[in-house]
Design a protein around this motif. Structure first.
Motif, PDB file in Angstrom:
ATOM      1  N   ALA A 498      84.065  44.017  86.014  1.00 48.24           N
ATOM      2  CA  ALA A 498      84.271  42.885  85.111  1.00 48.24           C
ATOM      3  C   ALA A 498      83.853  41.627  85.853  1.00 48.24           C
ATOM      4  O   ALA A 498      84.139  41.476  87.050  1.00 48.24           O
ATOM      5  CB  ALA A 498      85.728  42.791  84.681  1.00 48.24           C
ATOM      6  N   PHE A 499      83.175  40.698  85.160  1.00 45.75           N
ATOM      7  CA  PHE A 499      82.637  39.538  85.859  1.00 45.75           C
ATOM      8  C   PHE A 499      82.758  38.280  85.014  1.00 45.75           C
ATOM      9  O   PHE A 499      82.864  38.326  83.777  1.00 45.75           O
ATOM     10  CB  PHE A 499      81.165  39.765  86.229  1.00 45.75           C
ATOM     11  N   TYR A 500      82.734  37.155  85.710  1.00 40.40           N
ATOM     12  CA  TYR A 500      82.658  35.828  85.096  1.00 40.40           C
ATOM     13  C   TYR A 500      81.722  35.007  85.957  1.00 40.40           C
ATOM     14  O   TYR A 500      81.977  34.797  87.159  1.00 40.40           O
ATOM     15  CB  TYR A 500      84.041  35.165  85.036  1.00 40.40           C
ATOM     16  N   ASN A 501      80.608  34.568  85.375  1.00 42.49           N
ATOM     17  CA  ASN A 501      79.626  33.741  86.087  1.00 42.49           C
ATOM     18  C   ASN A 501      79.397  32.453  85.311  1.00 42.49           C
ATOM     19  O   ASN A 501      79.279  32.478  84.078  1.00 42.49           O
ATOM     20  CB  ASN A 501      78.291  34.474  86.238  1.00 42.49           C
ATOM     21  N   ARG A 502      79.320  31.340  86.025  1.00 40.14           N
ATOM     22  CA  ARG A 502      79.014  30.047  85.409  1.00 40.14           C
ATOM     23  C   ARG A 502      77.850  29.427  86.162  1.00 40.14           C
ATOM     24  O   ARG A 502      77.922  29.227  87.391  1.00 40.14           O
ATOM     25  CB  ARG A 502      80.221  29.115  85.459  1.00 40.14           C
ATOM     26  N   LEU A 503      76.778  29.144  85.432  1.00 45.09           N
ATOM     27  CA  LEU A 503      75.590  28.540  86.015  1.00 45.09           C
ATOM     28  C   LEU A 503      75.518  27.087  85.556  1.00 45.09           C
ATOM     29  O   LEU A 503      75.136  26.789  84.421  1.00 45.09           O
ATOM     30  CB  LEU A 503      74.333  29.305  85.581  1.00 45.09           C
ATOM     31  N   ASP A 504      75.907  26.177  86.431  1.00 44.95           N
ATOM     32  CA  ASP A 504      75.880  24.751  86.106  1.00 44.95           C
ATOM     33  C   ASP A 504      74.460  24.202  86.245  1.00 44.95           C
ATOM     34  O   ASP A 504      73.667  24.665  87.068  1.00 44.95           O
ATOM     35  CB  ASP A 504      76.824  23.980  87.038  1.00 44.95           C
ATOM     36  N   ASP A 505      74.163  23.187  85.422  1.00 45.71           N
ATOM     37  CA  ASP A 505      72.829  22.578  85.408  1.00 45.71           C
ATOM     38  C   ASP A 505      71.735  23.608  85.153  1.00 45.71           C
ATOM     39  O   ASP A 505      70.623  23.523  85.697  1.00 45.71           O
ATOM     40  CB  ASP A 505      72.548  21.830  86.716  1.00 45.71           C
ATOM     41  N   ALA A 506      72.034  24.566  84.297  1.00 45.58           N
ATOM     42  CA  ALA A 506      71.054  25.609  83.977  1.00 45.58           C
ATOM     43  C   ALA A 506      69.814  24.989  83.331  1.00 45.58           C
ATOM     44  O   ALA A 506      69.916  24.114  82.468  1.00 45.58           O
ATOM     45  CB  ALA A 506      71.671  26.632  83.042  1.00 45.58           C
TER      46      ALA A 506
END
Length: 668
Positions: A498-506
């Protein structure tokens, strides 16, 4: 095995750890052609292994198809390297898509493969027969392998001497007058070896345009490409060796219309020093010279509208990693790496609306960028528990950027140099509950610089024009994940993450005005958030093997005040699955079938154009004839599923239809 969770793969080979602690025999020189061994904490980041048997027995014979076994792997388009525009072949994992540049860091023997200007991966130059193994890490952030991994890392390793016959060759003939020829020669040279290989692919191509949209100027996706690879490995002592690799490739394709031709080529070289003594060393230096050209044909007048005639670029870099002797319970890695990229774009715009088809503008753009990083990472073994953690400090610069044009849209723009420090870290834990169960968890960060292409080069995929943006900021990743790997009985494995990824300034291609959806610009959006889970399974019962992978990735764009806030990123399916069933007795014939599913996704950021879901089936049959000769039959997309790869306001491109191959392989 086809692919396996890394924690179980390592647990299944207990001699590896023992071998690392044995004192080397100075009288016995063993050349492996490999890098240093994997640190014990590597499985904490949820890696998967694709073995050589699977790499060399796919229906398409292409590496990007094999990578599709790992659900969640995708390119910007659903096309492979026979019918896609090369500049759209970036690699991404976990539905962090919406961008043709590669958000996944792809390495070959430690060398980053992304084009220095565009950021795409030259898949046509990566011949599966030359590889030993592929390790896919879908998260993990930035580690000791370099910057750029905001959507995982794919590590390819060259085949070792024991995997390479002295001579091997293959010849295939396929649908639409396609041929695939390859050969390799690997003699021993003193205590080392040299391997020279080549491959040539060509075909008349299939119609990417649906029948009801074809016109007189419509052309099939013809392709013609070759690559050659030289690899040499020589010992320097009982514990050290030097490795050299040189690759040349050239690839030509036609896309949609007569005259819409693209070309990509490269000359890559690297040299690597490996020492497995008390102080272990991995030192690497490389250079890449690449080029790209592309002609755009107007979809209304069928005349030339743009000639991207020359895009030379150069990548130069290196890495040094030291592993000092700090005791049996620790593997400490310290070192530095650097990469410099420079490139230019030369293109001419034409007036396609009049028969004379005159040049209306000549454009020249380019720039330079450099990243230099320093890293330290330690893996600490505490019985059944392994803790791993690392930090990086990267200094990046973007400099000498410019855009110049004469004629229509005349400009002479120079852009300010920029530089900054980026600090990243990651940590993970792996706990083995006996040989049957392993628990793992990790948290990580990372970043990716915008490519020179994203910064300075506009492009057209008719009827859509996408503008460049020299003010783009780096993308920054934050992620966490947790998983379990199970081996309930010998030969059967399961894995869940299970994962949670956040890519800021994508960086995304943003529609500037909803009333004119055909004009977009590359822009940083607030974030892309991807959360979901991944399941894999593999097993062998008697002569039957099954491997399967499924990924659910719920990705959304965070862009307050924008119309696409809360929508899916472009080109990002929520569901992806793959399964391979094989019958492989110890001797005699073998059969395998692969099923792949990719869910619905959207062409654009406003979700106006849909790419429907698709289910395809491939198959391979092998019949040994004796004396090293094997008869092979391959089938791609056996049920001729319609795979939509592009939908721009109803203007559609299609992926590979049913394609059949027959051929022979020889090893001796």
């Amino acid at each position: 095995m086809k692919y396996l969770p890394l924690s179980l793969a390592l647990a299944a080979i207990p001699t590896v750890a023992a071998a690392e602690t044995e004192a080397p025999d100075p009288a016995r020189i063993v050349v492996t052609g490999e890098g240093l061994s994997l640190p014990p904490g590597t499985p904490a980041y949820g890696s998967l292994i694709i073995d050589r048997d699977r790499l060399t027995n796919s229906a398409s014979g292409r590496i990007e198809s094999v990578l599709g076994d790992v659900a969640g792997f995708q390119q910007f388009r659903r096309s492979d390297s026979r019918s896609a525009n090369p500049s759209a072949q970036g690699a991404t994992l976990r539905a962090l898509g919406g961008n043709a540049s590669s958000r996944t860091l792809v390495l070959l023997d430690g060398v980053p493969l992304a084009d220095p200007f565009f950021g795409y991966i030259p898949f046509s130059a990566l011949v599966p027969d030359r590889l030993s193994v592929v390790r896919v890490t879908r998260g993990g952030g930035i580690g000791a392998f370099g910057a750029g991994a905001v959507a995982g890392t794919i590590e390819l390793a060259s085949a070792t001497r024991d995997q390479l016959p002295t001579f091997a060759a293959s010849a295939f003939y396929g649908s639409r007058d396609a041929t695939e020829l390859s050969a390799s020669l690997t003699p021993d040279l003193g205590s080392g070896y040299v391997s020279l290989s080549g491959r040539w692919d060509r075909g008349d191509g299939f119609q990417t345009t649906p029948r009801d949209q074809r016109v007189a100027a419509t052309a099939p996706a013809a392709y013609d490409g070759w690559s050659t690879n030289l690899r040499a490995v020589a010992p320097l002592s009982a514990t050290s060796e030097i490795q050299f690799r040189g690759t040349l490739f050239h690839d030509e394709r036609t896309l949609r219309f007569k005259g819409a031709d693209s070309m990509s080529e490269g000359q890559d070289a690297s040299i690597r020093f490996i020492s497995r003594g008390a102080w272990q060393v991995d030192a690497l230096a490389y250079i890449q010279a690449r080029n790209f050209s592309n002609i755009v044909i107007s979809a209304s007048t069928f005349r030339k509208s743009l000639d991207q005639r020359n895009t030379p670029s150069t990548g130069i870099g290196g890495k040094i990693e030291l592993r000092p002797p700090v005791g049996p319970d620790h593997v400490l890695r310290i070192g530095a790496d650097t990469r410099f990229a420079t490139g230019d774009m030369f293109e001419d715009a034409y007036n396609a609306n009049i028969a004379a088809n005159p040049v209306t503008s000549r454009r020249h753009a380019g720039g330079e960028q450099m990243t230099t990083g320093f890293f330290a990472e330690d893996d600490w073994s505490l019985g059944k528990l392994v803790l791993t953690g690392g930090v990086r400090a990267d200094r990046w610069t973007i400099s000498n950027g410019f855009y110049r044009a004469t004629g229509t849209g005349a400009a002479n723009n120079s852009f300010a140099d920029r530089s900054d420090w980026q600090f990243s870290g990651r940590a993970g834990a792996l706990y083995r509950i006996g040989d049957a169960v392993a628990l793992r968890g990790a948290a990580y960060t990372g970043f990716r610089l915008p490519t020179l292409n994203e910064l300075y080069r506009p492009f057209v995929v008719f009827p859509v024009t996408t503008q460049a943006n020299p003010a783009l900021n780096p993308e920054k990743l934050k992620g966490v994940e947790a998983g379990v790997d199970l081996n309930p009985v010998s030969g059967i494995t399961f894995s869940a993450t299970a994962f949670y990824n956040r890519l800021d300034d994508a960086i995304a291609n943003v529609t500037l005005n909803p009333s004119n959806p055909n004009v977009r610009q590359r822009r940083n959006v607030d974030a892309i958030v991807a959360k979901g889970f991944e399941l894999t399974a593999s097993g062998r019962i008697a002569d039957f093997l099954l491997s399967a992978s499924y990924a659910y990735s719920h990705s959304t764009v965070r862009a307050p005040g924008m119309r696409f806030d809360g929508l899916d990123p472009a080109q990002s399916p929520r569901h992806a699955a793959s399964a391979t069933l094989a019958w492989e007795p110890r001797q005699g014939p073998a059969l395998s079938a692969t099923l792949r599913y990719v869910g619905k996704q959207y062409e654009d950021d406003l979700q106006t154009d849909v790419l429907p879901d698709a289910l395809t089936v491939d198959a391979v049959a092998r019949l040994p004839l004796g004396h090293g000769v094997t008869l092979v039959a391959r089938g791609e997309n056996l049920f001729d599923e319609e795979v939509v790869t592009r939908n721009a306001g109803g203007s559609i491109d299609l992926g590979t239809p049913r394609t059949l191959w027959i051929g022979v392989r020889f090893t001796g």
